[in-house]
Design a protein around this motif. Structure first.
Motif, PDB file in Angstrom:
ATOM      1  N   VAL A 187      42.737 -20.448  27.832  1.00 44.87           N
ATOM      2  CA  VAL A 187      41.836 -20.864  26.753  1.00 44.87           C
ATOM      3  C   VAL A 187      41.413 -19.664  25.917  1.00 44.87           C
ATOM      4  CG1 VAL A 187      39.509 -21.749  26.267  1.00 44.87           C
ATOM      5  CG2 VAL A 187      41.004 -22.970  27.838  1.00 44.87           C
ATOM      6  N   LEU A 188      41.018 -18.560  26.565  1.00 45.99           N
ATOM      7  CA  LEU A 188      40.556 -17.388  25.826  1.00 45.99           C
ATOM      8  C   LEU A 188      41.687 -16.722  25.053  1.00 45.99           C
ATOM      9  CD1 LEU A 188      38.073 -15.852  28.402  1.00 45.99           C
ATOM     10  CD2 LEU A 188      37.527 -17.136  26.324  1.00 45.99           C
ATOM     11  N   HIS A 189      42.916 -16.900  25.511  1.00 43.44           N
ATOM     12  CA  HIS A 189      44.064 -16.338  24.808  1.00 43.44           C
ATOM     13  C   HIS A 189      44.398 -17.147  23.554  1.00 43.44           C
ATOM     14  CE1 HIS A 189      47.753 -14.125  24.204  1.00 43.44           C
ATOM     15  NE2 HIS A 189      48.420 -15.259  24.135  1.00 43.44           N
ATOM     16  N   SER A 190      44.159 -18.440  23.601  1.00 40.65           N
ATOM     17  CA  SER A 190      44.560 -19.296  22.486  1.00 40.65           C
ATOM     18  C   SER A 190      43.420 -19.650  21.531  1.00 40.65           C
ATOM     19  CB  SER A 190      45.185 -20.593  23.011  1.00 40.65           C
ATOM     20  OG  SER A 190      44.237 -21.336  23.752  1.00 40.65           O
ATOM     21  N   LYS A 191      42.166 -19.501  21.957  1.00 39.17           N
ATOM     22  CA  LYS A 191      41.021 -19.886  21.119  1.00 39.17           C
ATOM     23  C   LYS A 191      39.958 -18.808  21.168  1.00 39.17           C
ATOM     24  CE  LYS A 191      41.804 -24.761  21.810  1.00 39.17           C
ATOM     25  NZ  LYS A 191      41.284 -26.017  22.265  1.00 39.17           N
ATOM     26  N   ARG A 192      39.167 -18.765  20.113  1.00 42.33           N
ATOM     27  CA  ARG A 192      38.077 -17.792  20.039  1.00 42.33           C
ATOM     28  C   ARG A 192      36.760 -18.496  20.317  1.00 42.33           C
ATOM     29  NH1 ARG A 192      38.906 -14.608  14.609  1.00 42.33           N
ATOM     30  NH2 ARG A 192      36.860 -13.931  15.266  1.00 42.33           N
ATOM     31  N   PRO A 193      36.045 -18.068  21.348  1.00 43.51           N
ATOM     32  CA  PRO A 193      34.768 -18.727  21.658  1.00 43.51           C
ATOM     33  C   PRO A 193      33.751 -18.521  20.537  1.00 43.51           C
ATOM     34  CG  PRO A 193      35.104 -16.811  23.072  1.00 43.51           C
ATOM     35  CD  PRO A 193      36.339 -16.972  22.247  1.00 43.51           C
ATOM     36  N   ASN A 194      33.453 -19.600  19.840  1.00 48.47           N
ATOM     37  CA  ASN A 194      32.461 -19.581  18.766  1.00 48.47           C
ATOM     38  C   ASN A 194      32.788 -18.528  17.712  1.00 48.47           C
ATOM     39  OD1 ASN A 194      31.022 -21.532  20.284  1.00 48.47           O
ATOM     40  ND2 ASN A 194      30.221 -19.886  21.538  1.00 48.47           N
ATOM     41  N   GLY A 195      34.058 -18.272  17.490  1.00 48.64           N
ATOM     42  CA  GLY A 195      34.484 -17.308  16.493  1.00 48.64           C
ATOM     43  C   GLY A 195      34.453 -15.864  16.954  1.00 48.64           C
ATOM     44  N   LEU A 196      33.994 -15.610  18.173  1.00 48.60           N
ATOM     45  CA  LEU A 196      33.931 -14.245  18.683  1.00 48.60           C
ATOM     46  C   LEU A 196      35.326 -13.752  19.034  1.00 48.60           C
ATOM     47  CD1 LEU A 196      30.880 -14.613  21.093  1.00 48.60           C
ATOM     48  CD2 LEU A 196      30.894 -13.579  18.814  1.00 48.60           C
ATOM     49  N   THR A 197      35.533 -12.458  18.913  1.00 45.26           N
ATOM     50  CA  THR A 197      36.789 -11.839  19.309  1.00 45.26           C
ATOM     51  C   THR A 197      36.650 -11.352  20.739  1.00 45.26           C
ATOM     52  OG1 THR A 197      37.206 -11.130  17.048  1.00 45.26           O
ATOM     53  CG2 THR A 197      38.433  -9.999  18.780  1.00 45.26           C
ATOM     54  N   VAL A 198      37.500 -11.836  21.634  1.00 46.46           N
ATOM     55  CA  VAL A 198      37.477 -11.391  23.034  1.00 46.46           C
ATOM     56  C   VAL A 198      38.288 -10.100  23.112  1.00 46.46           C
ATOM     57  CG1 VAL A 198      38.092 -11.939  25.410  1.00 46.46           C
ATOM     58  CG2 VAL A 198      37.222 -13.736  23.905  1.00 46.46           C
ATOM     59  N   ARG A 199      37.645  -9.033  23.549  1.00 44.76           N
ATOM     60  CA  ARG A 199      38.292  -7.727  23.647  1.00 44.76           C
ATOM     61  C   ARG A 199      38.836  -7.438  25.044  1.00 44.76           C
ATOM     62  NH1 ARG A 199      39.712  -6.841  18.785  1.00 44.76           N
ATOM     63  NH2 ARG A 199      38.012  -6.659  17.322  1.00 44.76           N
ATOM     64  N   LYS A 200      38.181  -8.005  26.062  1.00 47.50           N
ATOM     65  CA  LYS A 200      38.575  -7.648  27.430  1.00 47.50           C
ATOM     66  C   LYS A 200      38.114  -8.726  28.396  1.00 47.50           C
ATOM     67  CE  LYS A 200      37.130  -4.005  30.482  1.00 47.50           C
ATOM     68  NZ  LYS A 200      36.555  -2.668  30.555  1.00 47.50           N
ATOM     69  N   LEU A 201      38.960  -9.006  29.370  1.00 40.28           N
ATOM     70  CA  LEU A 201      38.621  -9.915  30.469  1.00 40.28           C
ATOM     71  C   LEU A 201      38.891  -9.172  31.763  1.00 40.28           C
ATOM     72  CD1 LEU A 201      38.077 -12.771  31.780  1.00 40.28           C
ATOM     73  CD2 LEU A 201      40.525 -13.135  31.591  1.00 40.28           C
ATOM     74  N   THR A 202      37.913  -9.148  32.645  1.00 39.23           N
ATOM     75  CA  THR A 202      38.102  -8.524  33.954  1.00 39.23           C
ATOM     76  C   THR A 202      37.766  -9.532  35.044  1.00 39.23           C
ATOM     77  OG1 THR A 202      35.834  -7.660  33.964  1.00 39.23           O
ATOM     78  CG2 THR A 202      37.554  -6.193  33.137  1.00 39.23           C
ATOM     79  N   ALA A 203      38.437  -9.397  36.175  1.00 37.64           N
ATOM     80  CA  ALA A 203      38.175 -10.269  37.324  1.00 37.64           C
ATOM     81  C   ALA A 203      38.264  -9.431  38.597  1.00 37.64           C
ATOM     82  CB  ALA A 203      39.189 -11.409  37.367  1.00 37.64           C
TER      83      ALA A 203
END
Length: 165
Positions: free
Chosen positions: A104-120
């Motif tokens: 989801v985060l790869h294909s869509k922008r949450p509320n128009g925000l740009t996702v820069r990094k995902l960590t787990a």
């Protein structure tokens, strides 16, 4: 915009994309749901100036046809997205929900925000809650901006994605 509203906005974005999410841990839900769920928290919100006295320029208000002044700051946000699951559904439920979250985060922008990094992190058993926990975080960028009338009174602040002005 208050931190609770930011958390709820992110949780709603996830729910809209068929990912079970809650903005805070509601009372009475401590036993855990029957499936994995994402618990959304806001760990950090930093705003930095980008213009003179936060002035970004003028834009045409499409609704009124008037030119309005825009003020704003660049915002950096870090959301904690803890994936929680009852032990009986297993660690695989956490991994599958993480995979859906990444898609989801790869294909869509949450509320128009740009996702820069995902960590787990690694999946662990939370003794206190009696749940499996997969701690994740996403770093996002956007803008906190406001429009002003001719007297430069600020009318409303909003958090948005990239500024294209």
């Amino acid at each position: 915009m208050k931190p609770d509203a930011l958390q709820e906005s992110m949780a709603q974005f996830l729910r809209d994309n068929e990912i079970p999410a809650v903005a805070s841990w509601p009372r009475g839900c401590r036993q855990g749901p029957g499936e994995a769920v994402v618990l959304v928290g806001l760990d950090k919100l930093e705003c930095q100036p980008v213009g003179l006295q936060d002035y970004l320029g003028q834009r045409l208000d499409e609704e009124t046809g008037r030119v309005v002044e825009w003020y704003g700051r660049k915002a950096a946000l870090e959301f904690a997205l803890d994936i929680l699951a009852p032990a009986e559904v297993g660690a695989q439920a956490c991994r599958q929900l993480l995979q859906r979250l990444v898609q989801v985060l790869h294909s869509k922008r949450p509320n128009g925000l740009t996702v820069r990094k995902l960590t787990a992190k690694e999946i662990e058993f939370d003794q206190k809650e009696g749940l499996l926990r997969l701690e994740c975080a996403i770093s996002c960028e956007g803008w906190v901006w406001a429009s002003g009338d001719e007297a430069a009174d600020i009318l409303d602040f909003t958090l948005r994605g990239d500024w294209n002005g």
